[in-house]
Design a protein around this motif. Structure first.
Motif, PDB file in Angstrom:
ATOM      1  N   LEU B 122      -3.751   1.106  -0.788  1.00 58.39           N
ATOM      2  CA  LEU B 122      -4.470  -0.092  -1.403  1.00 58.39           C
ATOM      3  C   LEU B 122      -3.698  -1.460  -1.540  1.00 58.39           C
ATOM      4  CD1 LEU B 122      -4.973   1.657  -4.345  1.00 58.39           C
ATOM      5  CD2 LEU B 122      -6.295   1.687  -2.424  1.00 58.39           C
ATOM      6  N   ILE B 123      -4.086  -2.825  -0.285  1.00 64.06           N
ATOM      7  CA  ILE B 123      -3.521  -3.824  -0.640  1.00 64.06           C
ATOM      8  C   ILE B 123      -4.160  -5.586  -1.609  1.00 64.06           C
ATOM      9  CG2 ILE B 123      -2.093  -5.216   1.024  1.00 64.06           C
ATOM     10  CD1 ILE B 123      -2.537  -3.434   3.482  1.00 64.06           C
ATOM     11  N   TYR B 124      -3.733  -5.426  -1.995  1.00 58.31           N
ATOM     12  CA  TYR B 124      -3.638  -6.917  -2.982  1.00 58.31           C
ATOM     13  C   TYR B 124      -2.920  -7.854  -2.629  1.00 58.31           C
ATOM     14  CZ  TYR B 124      -4.802  -2.649  -6.449  1.00 58.31           C
ATOM     15  OH  TYR B 124      -4.842  -1.292  -6.526  1.00 58.31           O
ATOM     16  N   ASP B 125      -4.386  -9.080  -2.371  1.00 54.35           N
ATOM     17  CA  ASP B 125      -3.994 -10.564  -2.503  1.00 54.35           C
ATOM     18  C   ASP B 125      -3.160 -10.981  -3.581  1.00 54.35           C
ATOM     19  OD1 ASP B 125      -5.909 -11.528  -4.322  1.00 54.35           O
ATOM     20  OD2 ASP B 125      -7.114 -12.050  -2.665  1.00 54.35           O
ATOM     21  N   GLY B 126      -2.599 -11.909  -4.041  1.00 55.69           N
ATOM     22  CA  GLY B 126      -2.312 -12.662  -4.128  1.00 55.69           C
ATOM     23  C   GLY B 126      -2.548 -13.309  -5.122  1.00 55.69           C
ATOM     24  N   GLN B 127      -4.243 -13.103  -6.055  1.00 52.54           N
ATOM     25  CA  GLN B 127      -5.060 -13.285  -6.662  1.00 52.54           C
ATOM     26  C   GLN B 127      -4.926 -12.032  -7.826  1.00 52.54           C
ATOM     27  OE1 GLN B 127      -6.409 -15.115  -3.873  1.00 52.54           O
ATOM     28  NE2 GLN B 127      -5.211 -16.809  -4.758  1.00 52.54           N
ATOM     29  N   GLY B 128      -4.643 -11.376  -7.476  1.00 51.83           N
ATOM     30  CA  GLY B 128      -4.810  -9.480  -7.874  1.00 51.83           C
ATOM     31  C   GLY B 128      -6.180  -8.627  -7.618  1.00 51.83           C
TER      32      GLY B 128
END
Lengths: 218, 160
Positions: B122-128
């Protein structure tokens, strides 16, 4: 594609051009709740000339029973090993009835190939035809991504059930014990589905979330 | 003890911190790097173990970026042999990033996390926000390490 399954891919990048995706959608417009390729009611994929642990080669036309059950297997998989006894019991429970069970192995790792399949089938007493799908065409056509996973087909070779053996998936632990996820099984999905299909009625549930090892496609 | 973002998750002297499903959501939310990579695995998942060294190598390659790698282990809470093996494996392989063990029934975990099988990344961006869910659930679209790297690079480029 149903909402639940689509959610698994909602954020995936799309490596294929749109026209390719369109082509895919025309050939597999509807997928199961837990299967990217196949849905209940879809026809059984045909296959031919698959080598088996008994030294023979088999195709889909060789199985003429009223109900045919395809089961994805992998010798190396602790979930397969944990539920081998349950599979053998399932086959025994339909002895004398018009049910044929065909196990198939898909992975290319050495411990899942035919020589290892023969050894494993002998060790655990597999009482059904066990074929090697080296091209992985059968596995892909079924959307088989976990082992073990059960696919039950009716007399018209339409899919009536896919998913779990029962409601407490079992795994062989590193210490060699069999550990049931949810205690003693109480709902025998595959057995009930085969019974219903033999009787000409629709299994309920028709689909469950198979729990096991991932199948690796090359 | 929960690992603070940037710290090494430990329970006693073991690499894996034991958490529940409710905690897990908060843990993911507590990390806010440019990119958060979550590797979901278990000691019984042979393909997870075989690809784990590449995850460690990837974490090292991105050490100079604001990319965090964490792992979530789904060994059965009753299977102490498996849990011990996982802790030993993480130490042996040098998985020097936060590692968590989910102390939940596996069937419930798969349902609540909406998983069909592992490995999953799972890969999350800087905003979560979860931006990529890399699985092997489609025979015609299974992920490999290049997909992870591509996703990380895409999200890093967005932050540049």
């Amino acid at each position: 594609m149903k909402d639940r399954f689509r959610s698994l891919f909602v954020n995936r990048p799309t490596p294929l051009p749109a026209w390719v995706l369109g082509l895919v959608m025309t050939t597999a417009a509807v997928a199961g709740e837990y299967n990217a390729v196949l849905d209940i009611g879809d026809p059984m994929p045909s296959f031919s000339d698959l080598p088996a642990t008994d030294g023979q080669r088999y195709g889909s036309e060789d199985f003429e029973a009223d109900v045919v059950v395809l089961v994805s297997l992998a010798n190396h998989c602790p979930w397969v090993r944990g539920m081998d006894a349950g599979l053998v019991d399932l086959v025994d429970s339909f002895d004398g009835q018009s049910v044929e069970v065909v196990g198939f192995s898909v992975n290319h790792r050495e411990d899942d190939r035919l020589p290892a399949m023969k050894a494993h089938a002998g060790q655990v007493g597999y009482n059904f035809t066990y074929v090697y799908d080296e091209s992985q065409a059968l596995g892909r056509a079924l959307g088989a991504t976990r082992t073990p996973e059960y696919f039950v087909f009716d007399d018209d070779r339409r899919l009536s059930y896919m998913g779990l053996l029962h409601d407490s998936p079992a795994r062989e632990t590193r210490s060699g014990e069999v550990m049931f996820t949810n205690g003693d099984p109480t709902v025998f999905y595959a057995h009930d589905a085969i019974t219903a299909t033999l009787a000409g009625t629709a299994p309920d549930p028709a689909e469950t979330r198979a729990q096991g090892c991932s199948v690796k496609y090359e | 003890m929960l690992a603070a973002p940037g710290g090494f998750a430990r329970s006693g002297d073991q690499p894996m911190e034991v958490v529940g499903l409710e905690q897990w959501t908060g843990i993911v939310a507590s990390y806010r790097p440019d990119v958060l990579v979550v590797d979901v695995w278990a000691s019984w998942c042979v393909s997870c173990i075989e690809r784990f060294p590449e995850m460690v190598a990837m974490a090292e390659r991105y050490a100079d970026h604001d990319v965090r790698f964490i792992t979530l282990n789904l060994d059965d809470p009753r299977d102490q042999v498996g849990i011990d093996w996982s802790n030993e494996f993480l130490q042996r392989i040098g998985a020097d990033f936060p590692n968590y063990h989910l102390r939940e029934n596996l069937t419930e975990s798969f349902e609540r996390l909406d998983l069909l099988a592992i490995p999953v990344v799972l890969i999350y961006d800087g905003q979560g926000e979860e931006r990529y869910r890399l699985t092997n659930d489609d025979p015609n679209d299974q992920f490999d390490e290049a997909d992870i790297e591509s996703a990380v690079e895409t999200l890093l480029a967005e932050r540049a």
